[in-house]
Design a protein around this motif. Structure first.
Motif, PDB file in Angstrom:
ATOM      1  N   ARG A 149       0.830  -1.210   0.000  1.00 58.43           N
ATOM      2  CA  ARG A 149       0.000   0.000   0.000  1.00 58.43           C
ATOM      3  C   ARG A 149       0.861   1.256   0.000  1.00 58.43           C
ATOM      4  O   ARG A 149       0.596   2.210  -0.733  1.00 58.43           O
ATOM      5  CB  ARG A 149      -0.922  -0.009   1.218  1.00 58.43           C
ATOM      6  N   ALA A 150       1.920   1.263   0.811  1.00 63.14           N
ATOM      7  CA  ALA A 150       2.819   2.418   0.870  1.00 63.14           C
ATOM      8  C   ALA A 150       3.480   2.655  -0.478  1.00 63.14           C
ATOM      9  O   ALA A 150       3.610   3.800  -0.934  1.00 63.14           O
ATOM     10  CB  ALA A 150       3.869   2.214   1.949  1.00 63.14           C
ATOM     11  N   LEU A 151       3.876   1.583  -1.159  1.00 61.89           N
ATOM     12  CA  LEU A 151       4.506   1.707  -2.471  1.00 61.89           C
ATOM     13  C   LEU A 151       3.550   2.312  -3.486  1.00 61.89           C
ATOM     14  O   LEU A 151       3.919   3.220  -4.255  1.00 61.89           O
ATOM     15  CB  LEU A 151       4.979   0.323  -2.945  1.00 61.89           C
ATOM     16  N   VAL A 152       2.316   1.830  -3.488  1.00 60.85           N
ATOM     17  CA  VAL A 152       1.302   2.341  -4.413  1.00 60.85           C
ATOM     18  C   VAL A 152       1.002   3.812  -4.135  1.00 60.85           C
ATOM     19  O   VAL A 152       0.835   4.611  -5.060  1.00 60.85           O
ATOM     20  CB  VAL A 152       0.016   1.493  -4.316  1.00 60.85           C
ATOM     21  N   ILE A 153       0.944   4.171  -2.866  1.00 57.34           N
ATOM     22  CA  ILE A 153       0.659   5.554  -2.481  1.00 57.34           C
ATOM     23  C   ILE A 153       1.752   6.506  -2.951  1.00 57.34           C
ATOM     24  O   ILE A 153       1.480   7.602  -3.444  1.00 57.34           O
ATOM     25  CB  ILE A 153       0.488   5.651  -0.945  1.00 57.34           C
ATOM     26  N   VAL A 154       3.011   6.078  -2.844  1.00 57.92           N
ATOM     27  CA  VAL A 154       4.143   6.965  -3.158  1.00 57.92           C
ATOM     28  C   VAL A 154       4.451   6.996  -4.647  1.00 57.92           C
ATOM     29  O   VAL A 154       4.768   8.053  -5.193  1.00 57.92           O
ATOM     30  CB  VAL A 154       5.397   6.530  -2.360  1.00 57.92           C
ATOM     31  N   ASP A 155       4.358   5.852  -5.324  1.00 58.99           N
ATOM     32  CA  ASP A 155       4.744   5.778  -6.733  1.00 58.99           C
ATOM     33  C   ASP A 155       3.595   5.240  -7.559  1.00 58.99           C
ATOM     34  O   ASP A 155       3.353   4.031  -7.613  1.00 58.99           O
ATOM     35  CB  ASP A 155       5.983   4.887  -6.889  1.00 58.99           C
ATOM     36  N   GLY A 156       2.907   6.124  -8.228  1.00 57.96           N
ATOM     37  CA  GLY A 156       1.740   5.735  -9.004  1.00 57.96           C
ATOM     38  C   GLY A 156       2.059   4.809 -10.158  1.00 57.96           C
ATOM     39  O   GLY A 156       1.276   3.910 -10.481  1.00 57.96           O
ATOM     40  N   LEU A 157       3.214   5.001 -10.804  1.00 59.88           N
ATOM     41  CA  LEU A 157       3.581   4.164 -11.946  1.00 59.88           C
ATOM     42  C   LEU A 157       3.869   2.735 -11.502  1.00 59.88           C
ATOM     43  O   LEU A 157       3.351   1.771 -12.089  1.00 59.88           O
ATOM     44  CB  LEU A 157       4.795   4.748 -12.664  1.00 59.88           C
ATOM     45  N   LEU A 158       4.671   2.567 -10.456  1.00 58.40           N
ATOM     46  CA  LEU A 158       4.941   1.231  -9.935  1.00 58.40           C
ATOM     47  C   LEU A 158       3.655   0.578  -9.429  1.00 58.40           C
ATOM     48  O   LEU A 158       3.442  -0.620  -9.612  1.00 58.40           O
ATOM     49  CB  LEU A 158       5.974   1.296  -8.805  1.00 58.40           C
ATOM     50  N   GLY A 159       2.817   1.382  -8.800  1.00 58.83           N
ATOM     51  CA  GLY A 159       1.537   0.866  -8.312  1.00 58.83           C
ATOM     52  C   GLY A 159       0.684   0.332  -9.448  1.00 58.83           C
ATOM     53  O   GLY A 159       0.061  -0.733  -9.330  1.00 58.83           O
ATOM     54  N   LEU A 160       0.659   1.064 -10.564  1.00 57.98           N
ATOM     55  CA  LEU A 160      -0.105   0.622 -11.734  1.00 57.98           C
ATOM     56  C   LEU A 160       0.451  -0.692 -12.272  1.00 57.98           C
ATOM     57  O   LEU A 160      -0.311  -1.623 -12.579  1.00 57.98           O
ATOM     58  CB  LEU A 160      -0.057   1.702 -12.819  1.00 57.98           C
ATOM     59  N   ILE A 161       1.771  -0.780 -12.378  1.00 56.61           N
ATOM     60  CA  ILE A 161       2.410  -1.990 -12.903  1.00 56.61           C
ATOM     61  C   ILE A 161       2.120  -3.188 -11.997  1.00 56.61           C
ATOM     62  O   ILE A 161       1.752  -4.273 -12.465  1.00 56.61           O
ATOM     63  CB  ILE A 161       3.930  -1.770 -13.045  1.00 56.61           C
TER      64      ILE A 161
END
Length: 330
Positions: A149-161
């Motif tokens: 969740r923290a990763l998705v919150i901080v980096d939208g591109l990585l979260g999308l991938i």
């Protein structure tokens, strides 16, 4: 006392919001000039963003001051974009409307196109709290694993991938390429600069690139590093704060009506994040009941309306939901 139904509670809240808006508009005739107010706020926030960048370039302020002030200025542009999506400014003047849309995108370059986001956001209002709400799920809503969740919150591109495989199974009509391409060219350039700087400095720890690279490479890196301070890092702070707040306050699962779509965040624990997302957690629930209001009006009427909401079964600071992947528990 007779217990009101969900529909009656919703109607009471909507009626109170509209009544308070009418009183404010009567008290402050300036509010009638909505297009002008929106444009002035945009130009002031843009001037602030450029101004702190100039001060940093002239070495009159340190990097951290520039980053904090730029993040606050950029947060105002998000509120304006949200209003523009609901056509609150220059709805009958395409040139001015699209000029404002482009400007707020340039101020927040780590986002998809506001024209594309309009479709996604209006869909959010129809599907809030369900698997089909792509907008909220893209920023971490409904994710139980705190690290993911923290990763998705901080980096939208990585979260999308990372989320693409799950979204393809669960969200009707989801397309990775459609969302990814919606960031071209502004968000594409943003992430290219961000990752270039990160990679350069990681490699430089092991191989002295800063000593052996051609002068033109170092010149480009100097420009990129300047942009990191004046635009990119401020928007990482702004978007991370906003994503954390919005993904915390929206429910995911168990939602049956508008009362159950969001809870209000008034806890002091969220104050640092509210600084960089313009008090979003305190006022956004109002928007779910009455979408067609400019953001500054929600701020003006929130003090009275939050009391009304509390009386009509809107929840406040539902931390149990946050711990339980945003599920709404009856």
């Amino acid at each position: 006392m007779t217990q009101l139904s969900a529909k009656q509670n919703i109607q009471a809240i909507v009626k109170a919001i509209k009544a308070e808006e009418a009183l404010l508009r009567q008290k402050y005739p300036l509010l009638a000039h909505q297009n002008t107010l929106g444009l002035i706020i945009l130009l002031l926030s843009l001037s602030a963003l450029i101004g702190v960048g100039v001060l940093y370039y002239l070495a009159l302020i340190p990097a951290w001051v520039c980053i904090v002030l730029a993040a606050i200025a950029a947060s105002i542009s998000h509120e304006l974009e949200h209003d523009l999506i609901h056509k609150q400014y220059f709805s009958n003047q395409p040139f001015m409307h699209n000029f404002m849309m482009l400007t707020v995108w340039l101020m927040r370059p780590n986002t998809i196109s506001p024209w594309y986001r309009r479709k996604m956001h209006l869909h959010h209002h129809k599907t809030s709290g369900t698997q089909q709400d792509l907008e909220e799920r893209l920023v971490g809503n409904g994710i139980k694993n705190p690290f993911l969740r923290a990763l998705v919150i901080v980096d939208g591109l990585l979260g999308l991938i990372i989320s693409t495989k799950r979204f393809r199974k669960e969200i009707n009509g989801f397309s990775f390429s459609s969302v990814f391409n919606a960031g071209f060219p502004i968000a594409t350039a943003y992430f290219a600069i961000l990752y270039s700087v990160i990679v350069f400095h990681i490699v430089d720890l092991f191989i002295p690139l800063s000593l052996n690279s051609p002068s033109w490479v170092l010149s480009i890196m100097n420009v990129f590093e300047f942009l990191m301070v004046v635009l990119i890092v401020p928007n990482i702070i702004r978007s991370s704060s906003l994503n954390f707040v919005t993904s915390s306050m929206h429910y995911y699962g168990g939602v049956n009506n508008m009362l159950e779509q969001t809870h209000v965040l008034t806890s002091r624990l969220f104050m640092p994040f509210h600084l960089f997302c313009f008090n979003f957690g305190k006022t956004h629930t109002i928007h779910h009941f009455v979408p067609n209001q400019p953001f500054y009006l929600r701020q003006m009427l929130s003090k009275k309306i939050l009391k009304v909401m509390a009386q009509h079964n809107v929840r406040f600071n539902d931390f149990d939901s946050i711990k339980n992947a945003n599920a709404y528990k009856a």
